[in-house]
Design an enzyme around this catalytic site. Structure first.
Site, mmCIF file in Angstrom:
data_model
loop_
_atom_site.group_PDB
_atom_site.id
_atom_site.type_symbol
_atom_site.label_atom_id
_atom_site.label_comp_id
_atom_site.label_asym_id
_atom_site.label_seq_id
_atom_site.Cartn_x
_atom_site.Cartn_y
_atom_site.Cartn_z
ATOM 1 N N LYS A 214 86.821 78.427 100.297
ATOM 2 C CA LYS A 214 87.357 77.042 100.393
ATOM 3 C C LYS A 214 86.831 76.165 99.223
ATOM 4 C CE LYS A 214 88.869 72.937 101.121
ATOM 5 N NZ LYS A 214 89.913 72.148 101.657
ATOM 6 N N CYS A 268 88.216 65.508 98.030
ATOM 7 C CA CYS A 268 87.858 66.982 98.217
ATOM 8 C C CYS A 268 87.508 67.625 96.768
ATOM 9 C CB CYS A 268 89.256 67.509 98.586
ATOM 10 S SG CYS A 268 89.813 66.848 100.172
HETATM 11 N N1 SAJ Z 1 95.143 65.802 89.380
HETATM 12 C C1 SAJ Z 1 95.332 65.997 87.956
HETATM 13 N N2 SAJ Z 1 95.826 66.959 87.218
HETATM 14 C C2 SAJ Z 1 96.565 68.176 87.716
HETATM 15 C C3 SAJ Z 1 96.248 68.082 89.158
HETATM 16 C C4 SAJ Z 1 95.661 67.138 90.066
HETATM 17 O O1 SAJ Z 1 94.649 65.122 87.319
HETATM 18 O O2 SAJ Z 1 96.988 68.901 87.112
HETATM 19 C C5 SAJ Z 1 94.505 65.236 90.062
HETATM 20 C C6 SAJ Z 1 95.147 64.231 90.828
HETATM 21 O O3 SAJ Z 1 95.887 63.083 90.099
HETATM 22 C C7 SAJ Z 1 94.152 63.707 92.065
HETATM 23 C C8 SAJ Z 1 93.344 64.941 91.972
HETATM 24 O O4 SAJ Z 1 93.438 65.771 90.842
HETATM 25 O O5 SAJ Z 1 93.431 62.583 91.319
HETATM 26 C C9 SAJ Z 1 93.152 65.805 93.219
HETATM 27 O O6 SAJ Z 1 94.834 65.909 93.545
HETATM 28 P P1 SAJ Z 1 95.383 67.345 94.238
HETATM 29 O O7 SAJ Z 1 96.663 67.170 94.365
HETATM 30 O O8 SAJ Z 1 94.933 68.391 93.115
HETATM 31 O O9 SAJ Z 1 94.612 67.871 95.410
HETATM 32 P P2 SAJ Z 1 94.077 66.996 96.852
HETATM 33 O O10 SAJ Z 1 92.648 66.363 96.551
HETATM 34 O O11 SAJ Z 1 95.239 66.187 97.361
HETATM 35 O O12 SAJ Z 1 93.894 68.187 97.864
HETATM 36 C C10 SAJ Z 1 93.367 69.265 97.548
HETATM 37 C C11 SAJ Z 1 93.977 70.637 97.665
HETATM 38 N N3 SAJ Z 1 93.173 71.730 96.940
HETATM 39 C C12 SAJ Z 1 93.888 72.643 96.099
HETATM 40 O O13 SAJ Z 1 94.854 72.426 95.788
HETATM 41 C C13 SAJ Z 1 93.107 73.735 95.625
HETATM 42 C C14 SAJ Z 1 94.119 70.910 99.005
HETATM 43 O O14 SAJ Z 1 95.225 72.121 99.186
HETATM 44 C C15 SAJ Z 1 93.109 70.654 100.014
HETATM 45 O O15 SAJ Z 1 93.324 71.111 101.399
HETATM 46 C C16 SAJ Z 1 92.250 69.611 99.665
HETATM 47 O O16 SAJ Z 1 92.051 69.478 98.417
HETATM 48 C C17 SAJ Z 1 91.098 69.457 100.691
HETATM 49 O O17 SAJ Z 1 91.173 68.709 101.723
HETATM 50 O O18 SAJ Z 1 90.224 70.001 100.175
#
Ligand code: SAJ
Length: 415
Positions: A214, A268
């Site tokens: 994870k 996360c």
């Molecule tokens: N972000 C970027 N660029 C990107 C992708 C995301 O700047 O290309 C930023 C987003 O704007 C945001 C942050 O990253 O601020 C996180 O967003 P996210 O959509 O990547 O993830 P979370 O935090 O909503 O959810 C993540 C997910 N993990 C992965 O995709 C590996 C989800 O599957 C997990 O269950 C969750 O964390 C968790 O609870 O751990």
């Protein structure tokens, strides 16, 4: 074979616990959700929800109406206990396991022989063993898989949640699950629960590997976002459009660069990599560097805005978006919110916030000099436009509307 699961208790009714409880209840199993918040308990028992997640209200209402789901403040006896409490970090970015310990203390008095305890909270490596040790201290009368792997009274496993906020109900069912037992018997017993509602594949391993898996998933994403964020800063220096650059590089069949942004938010991805750094401080070099790059990005954006503001006598700055990512209303740990707040605190200019997913500013902004406005009103007033979140509503922004404004687009929305 083990007896059927008749009753499941879910400890912690937040973003993970409540959907999990409701989905298990929708499969006809009696579920008792336990939470320390009286408000959460009362809201759920009224068939309503206290968090925002698409379609969750309907599933909870159905589960409560059919009598399959109820919420309480104190745990009662059950076949399975699923722990879904927060694991934030404390000073020094060390994982804070106090909520898991509190959950162990809460369930210990009602534990019975053959109970299964599943830790779903994202946890540092070794946390499931620690949970087993706490249970052992509290209930020495029940033999523990730490001491007796093949025939213990209790079964303990780690099965990390992996759902994406905004798509929780779908991903709860369709995602593959990793099931890490403290023993092979523990993993098999946990598999029986997930088989009830997971359509994805359930893969069995040990607890330490499941914990690390994870953390690895979220660190992988963090490192890749850091790569994109670093590229965006290099491209500013070299006068290259980073969005065009990434599009071109991604034409390579084995390259898939993520999107730069104003920083990484949520509870996360910005937290979990530190658990790996804490466990292996000398070795986790890329993971630490990625965290530092992503954490530094809001300051970088603020400096860019300040430079732009210097050009105006009375700068009016419209911050588009406050949420931590697109099309959600979640403002917690949001770099966009942080940037708007810092701009107001440092009196960089008149600050306007546009956030179509909220109706009032959060407390942290309400006392500052920030006005919440519609996109249209903001566009008529602002001379600097900062795109902080790529909400669908902002995609309507045309080059015509922004033609006489300075645009700082952290999300590559306006191309
Ligand atoms: N972000 C970027 N660029 C990107 C992708 C995301 O700047 O290309 C930023 C987003 O704007 C945001 C942050 O990253 O601020 C996180 O967003 P996210 O959509 O990547 O993830 P979370 O935090 O909503 O959810 C993540 C997910 N993990 C992965 O995709 C590996 C989800 O599957 C997990 O269950 C969750 O964390 C968790 O609870 O751990």
């Amino acid at each position: 074979m083990s007896k059927a699961i008749n009753k499941v208790s879910v400890i912690g009714l937040g973003y993970i616990g409540l959907p999990t409880a409701a989905v298990i209840a929708s499969r006809g199993i009696n579920v008792v959700g336990v939470d320390v918040s009286q408000n959460a308990v009362d809201t759920i028992n009224a068939g309503k929800i206290h968090i925002v997640e698409p379609d969750l209200d309907m599933v909870v209402q159905a589960a409560v109406t059919t009598g399959k789901l109820k919420a309480t403040l104190t745990p009662e006896a059950a076949d399975v206990f699923v722990i879904a409490v927060p694991t934030p970090f404390k000073d020094g970015r060390k994982p804070d396991l106090s909520y898991i310990q509190a959950a162990a203390e809460a369930i210990a008095p009602v534990l019975e022989k053959n109970n299964l305890i599943i830790l779903e909270s994202t946890s540092p490596v070794g946390a499931t063993e620690q949970l087993a040790k706490w249970i052992k201290e509290l209930r020495p009368d029940l033999s523990n898989p730490l001491d007796n792997a093949s025939s213990a009274d209790l079964f303990i496993a780690h099965c990390p949640e992996r759902v994406l906020p905004g798509r929780v109900l779908e991903e709860l069912v369709t995602n593959d699950r990793i099931i890490g037992g403290l023993s092979a018997a523990c993993a098999q017993k946990a598999l029986a629960l997930y088989s009830v509602f997971v359509r994805g594949e359930c893969i069995v391993t040990n607890a330490r590997t499941a914990e690390m898996a994870k953390l690895t998933e979220n660190s992988f994403r963090d490192v890749n976002i850091a790569f994109a964020n670093e590229l965006s800063m290099i491209c500013d220096e070299l006068h290259i459009n980073v969005w065009e650059l990434i599009k071109l590089a991604n034409r390579h069949p084995r390259v898939n660069i993520l999107s730069p942004g104003p920083g990484v938010g949520g509870h996360c991805i910005a937290v979990d990599p530190w658990f790996i750094v804490d466990s292996a401080p000398e070795t986790a070099k890329i993971i630490r560097a990625a965290r530092e790059i992503n954490d530094s990005k809001p300051h970088y954006v603020i400096n860019k805005i300040k430079q732009a503001a210097d050009e105006f006598k009375r700068p009016v700055i419209a911050c588009l978006g406050l949420a931590f990512k697109a099309d959600i209303d979640d403002l917690r740990e949001s770099p966009a919110l942080d940037i708007a707040q810092q701009l107001a605190k440092q009196a960089v200019g008149e600050i306007i916030a546009v956030e179509p997913n909220i109706s009032a500013l959060p407390e942290s902004l309400a006392s500052l000099n920030i006005t919440l406005m519609s996109l249209e009103d903001a566009m008529s007033k602002a001379n600097i436009v900062v795109v902080l979140v790529d909400h669908s509503e902002f995609k309507s922004l045309s080059l015509e509307i922004i033609k006489n404004k300075i645009v700082i687009d952290t999300r590559g929305l306006i191309q």
